[in-house]
Write an enzyme that holds these catalytic residues in place. Structure first.
Site, PDB file in Angstrom:
ATOM      1  N   THR A   1     140.396  44.205  65.918  1.00 29.47           N
ATOM      2  CA  THR A   1     139.086  44.563  65.245  1.00 29.47           C
ATOM      3  C   THR A   1     139.639  44.809  63.812  1.00 29.47           C
ATOM      4  OG1 THR A   1     139.320  46.710  65.460  1.00 29.47           O
ATOM      5  CG2 THR A   1     138.240  45.877  67.158  1.00 29.47           C
ATOM      6  N   ASP A   2     138.373  45.019  62.930  1.00 27.69           N
ATOM      7  CA  ASP A   2     138.605  45.467  61.649  1.00 27.69           C
ATOM      8  C   ASP A   2     138.598  46.747  61.778  1.00 27.69           C
ATOM      9  OD1 ASP A   2     138.974  45.714  58.958  1.00 27.69           O
ATOM     10  OD2 ASP A   2     137.339  44.428  58.429  1.00 27.69           O
ATOM     11  N   TYR A   3     138.984  47.643  60.603  1.00 35.12           N
ATOM     12  CA  TYR A   3     139.231  49.136  60.649  1.00 35.12           C
ATOM     13  C   TYR A   3     137.898  50.110  61.219  1.00 35.12           C
ATOM     14  CZ  TYR A   3     141.276  53.071  58.347  1.00 35.12           C
ATOM     15  OH  TYR A   3     141.849  54.332  58.065  1.00 35.12           O
TER      16      TYR A   3
END
Ligand code: BGC
Length: 746
Positions: A288-290
């Protein structure tokens, strides 16, 4: 111990070859699969959850550091990967904890945002894209990978391949621009450069394609905003670039923060599983992104963290970046059967395979070589190459009366502007481990070049943003006393990148006032622009004889720009994103539709046509635009035949002649227009380009082969094929100045 396991595994593999008929796999794949399955069998659910969890390290004033609770997580096998941790001693220590202090000794992945170089910083990706030179871009990534691995890293959150048509969005600086064809080639080159010949080499890193998908089309150019577009636009313009990176072998993919048509990417099963894995056959892992899993709650598709974790793992996410949602929720979700253990095994398998392919099970410390850390960072060759890329990324936007290159008769130069001597800004945003003190500013670059033969006097004039600092009067007096003025203007590095959207993309602060006052002196002036996005600068364009776009050129920015200003390098960069005339035109891009009421070029404001009352439709500088110190003449297009069949191809060529007084490079561009489609087609689409070098007076024939597949598109029923009929071909120096010719597919 590892060797013994391998021998045993080989024996198992040989017998498996006969019993299980794994014909398609190579022996080494089989060994890997057996090794990984064996490991998964031994893992507790808790250890599996550790493998799908990623946490950050920090950087304190004394060097890299990590929160104690995260270190504890590694010790407990609850964190399988770390990001933002680098430098050999630090990485080695974290890796030691993972392989020596955990039950199963599984090594960690170390990820980092190496976006345009690691220590030797190259121009921002949008600048590199302006070279249209995929070999050069691949080499820049190779160097980035060498440096990153020399400091312990084995995974980079690159390439960012989001197609972007809205310069208000700050992250346009990270990508290749607005075009899918060019963007796809750049994306593949980046992956190849990073991953090299083999992931198992000690100087290659695993790439991570991001941000999947369509993050580059947020509404109104506002970062993280919703994306809503037709399925056709998504497939035609946005998705092919990620696919190109996946096809080039990228080992991982990062989800994007945005939603697409109501479904956030991080919980989008269609996107992550049906499209990416099943149709595109992506076999790496998805991170995932952050904190994106937790963001499913404010997005409004998950009621709480458990729900968010359930949605994302079931959609096809394999690793949670920093959110702790998997760590905190998966065990319970498996227990309640909302998530199957098979789903967890699949995610773990993909991550373990990545670690295996990197060679971490053979040698977890393979990227921890102190010798490499001192010898393979910022070498003179790397810096020399960075200088070349910085120069080749420059785009000459205007050059009236041959203002540039600066004449040899010039003996006194005034260098004026807030970006004349700003080391920090040369780095641009996302500059990894780049150090400002190692950067060459424009002032330093000029001094290095001129070695005292020309007197350079400098004054700031104003700051980038208006903070009351005003030296415009001083700048004007200085300008009056020199033979030539260079104005260093633009944005500071923090004005583009993540969370840096702007609604006003003209020159900020007092800079326009400064430019006007200095230009009024009547001295020859060249503006050198530093910025991370296309700017709307019609007034500057009107009053300035010469403008050189240099983006943020990285470590060697000043030297590279000086090479261009003094003619040692003839500028050859071309824009990969349209520069609008004003913000109201946005989104403005070259491959637009004609509409049923196209503008009347002879009467651009004619009522009831697709135009504006108060602005032309045409941008300030179009896609593909960029000048040279020399001039190129294009012959008419020659065809080897006027029409071709569905199984045939056609060759279109032009003779390009360097008619000026300097050797130079030209990027010859091929566009097509499908005159009648099942759905409307763009007025132009890039289908080929060639960068050629021409000595003065030289003529080169540039030929493009076009086949029906190149003209295929998504029909009403979303089938992808070409039609028979007429096509207009355009070959030229940019998307607006071209020679044209009709061809027919019969
Ligand atoms: C960015 C990503 C980046 C990640 C890790 C996020 O905020 O969107 O591009 O890779 O942070 O630093």
């Amino acid at each position: 111990m590892k060797r013994l396991t391998i021998i045993l595994l080989c024996m198992i593999v040989v017998s498996l070859q006969y019993s299980c008929k794994l014909e398609k796999e190579t022996t080494s794949d089989q060994m890997m699969n057996v090794f990984v399955e064996d490991l998964i069998q031994k893992m507790t659910l808790e250890e599996k959850i550790g493998q799908i969890s990623l946490f950050t390290s920090d950087w304190s004033t004394t060097g890299p550091s990590m929160r104690n609770d995260y270190i504890d997580l590694i010790k407990q096998g609850k964190a399988g990967s770390v990001f933002n941790a680098f430098t050999v001693d630090f990485v080695k220590e974290l890796q030691r904890i993972a392989v020596e202090e955990t039950r199963l000794h599984i090594p960690l992945l170390f990820g980092y945002d190496v976006i345009h170089g690691h220590r030797t910083i190259f121009p921002i990706p949008l600048g590199q894209a302006s070279t249209w030179d995929t070999t050069m871009i691949e080499k820049a990534e190779r160097i980035a990978a060498i440096e990153a691995t020399a400091e312990g890293l084995n995974w980079v959150f690159t390439p960012m391949v989001d197609i972007a048509r809205d310069p208000r969005w700050g992250r346009v600086m990270e990508g290749g621009g607005e075009d899918t064809f060019l963007g796809s080639q750049i994306a593949a080159a980046r992956v190849k450069g990073l991953q090299g010949a083999s992931l198992s080499d000690n100087n290659t890193v695993m790439a991570c394609v991001k941000h999947f998908a369509a993050y580059g089309a947020p509404q109104a150019g506002r970062d993280y905003h919703a994306v809503d577009m037709s399925e056709r636009s998504l497939f035609e313009w946005y998705l092919p670039v990620y696919k190109a990176a996946v096809d080039a072998g990228a080992g991982s993919v990062m989800t994007s923060f945005n939603e697409i048509a109501g479904v956030p990417s991080t919980s989008n099963k269609w996107l992550l599983t049906e499209l990416l894995r099943e149709q595109w056959k992506f076999d790496g892992f998805v991170v995932t992104d952050y904190n994106s899993i937790n963001e499913l709650i404010p997005h409004g598709v998950a009621s709480d963290q458990a729900h968010a974790a359930e949605l994302s793992i079931n959609a096809g996410v394999d690793m949670d970046m920093q959110g702790s949602a998997f760590l905190d929720q998966i065990a319970e979700l498996v227990k309640s059967k909302k998530v199957s253990e098979e789903t967890i095994n699949n995610a773990v398998r993909r991550i373990l395979i990545a670690k295996y392919k990197l060679g971490l099970f053979d040698d977890p410390y393979k990227y921890c070589d102190k010798k490499r850390e001192t010898e393979e960072i910022m070498t003179p060759e790397f810096r020399e190459f960075a200088r070349e890329v910085a120069a080749k990324s420059c785009v000459l936007l205007k050059n009236e009366n041959k203002t540039l290159p600066v004449s040899a008769n010039v003996k006194k130069i005034a260098l004026i502007g807030p970006l004349a001597d700003s080391k920090e800004d040369m780095l641009g945003f996302w500059s990894a481990a780049g150090q400002a003190d190692k950067c060459v500013t424009l002032l330093e670059g000029l001094k290095n070049k001129l070695k005292g033969s020309v007197n350079i006097i400098t004054v700031k004039g104003c700051n980038v943003l208006d903070d009351g600092f005003d030296e415009i009067g001083k700048a004007v007096s200085l300008a009056r006393n020199v033979d030539f003025v260079i104005l260093a203007l633009g944005e500071n590095r923090m004005m583009s990148g993540e969370a840096a959207s702007r609604t006003n993309i003209s020159l900020p602060g007092l800079q326009m006032k400064l430019a006007e006052a200095v230009i009024k002196t009547g001295k020859p002036v060249a503006v050198v622009l530093f910025n991370g996005r296309p700017l709307a600068i019609p007034e500057l364009n009107k009053i300035t004889p010469a403008i050189l776009e240099t983006w943020f050129g990285g470590t060697e920015a000043g030297n590279g720009i000086a090479d261009v200003l003094f003619g040692d390098v003839n500028p050859s960069g071309k824009l990969t994103m349209t520069f609008p005339l004003n913000v109201g035109q946005i989104p403005v891009f070259y491959n637009t539709k004609n509409t049923g009421r196209p503008i009347n070029p002879d009467n651009p404001h004619e009522k009831y046509k697709s135009n504006y009352l108060d602005s032309p439709n045409t941008p300030l500088y179009p896609f593909g635009y960029g000048l040279s110190y020399t001039s190129f003449n294009y012959s008419d297009i020659k065809l080897n035949k006027e029409s071709f069949g569905m199984n045939d191809r056609i060759i279109a060529s032009v003779d390009v002649t360097n008619t000026g007084v300097m050797d130079g490079e030209e990027i010859v561009q091929l566009y097509v227009r499908d005159m009648v489609g099942d759905v409307t087609r763009p007025v132009k689409e890039l289908k080929g380009f060639k960068k050629i070098h021409l000595n003065k007076g030289e003529t080169v024939t540039v030929a493009f082969t076009i086949s029906p597949e190149d003209l295929a598109y998504y029909h009403q029923n979303m089938s992808f094929s070409a039609d028979t009929g007429d096509f207009e071909l355009f070959i030229g120096t940019n998307s607006e100045e071209t020679k044209n010719k009709m061809v027919t597919i019969k």
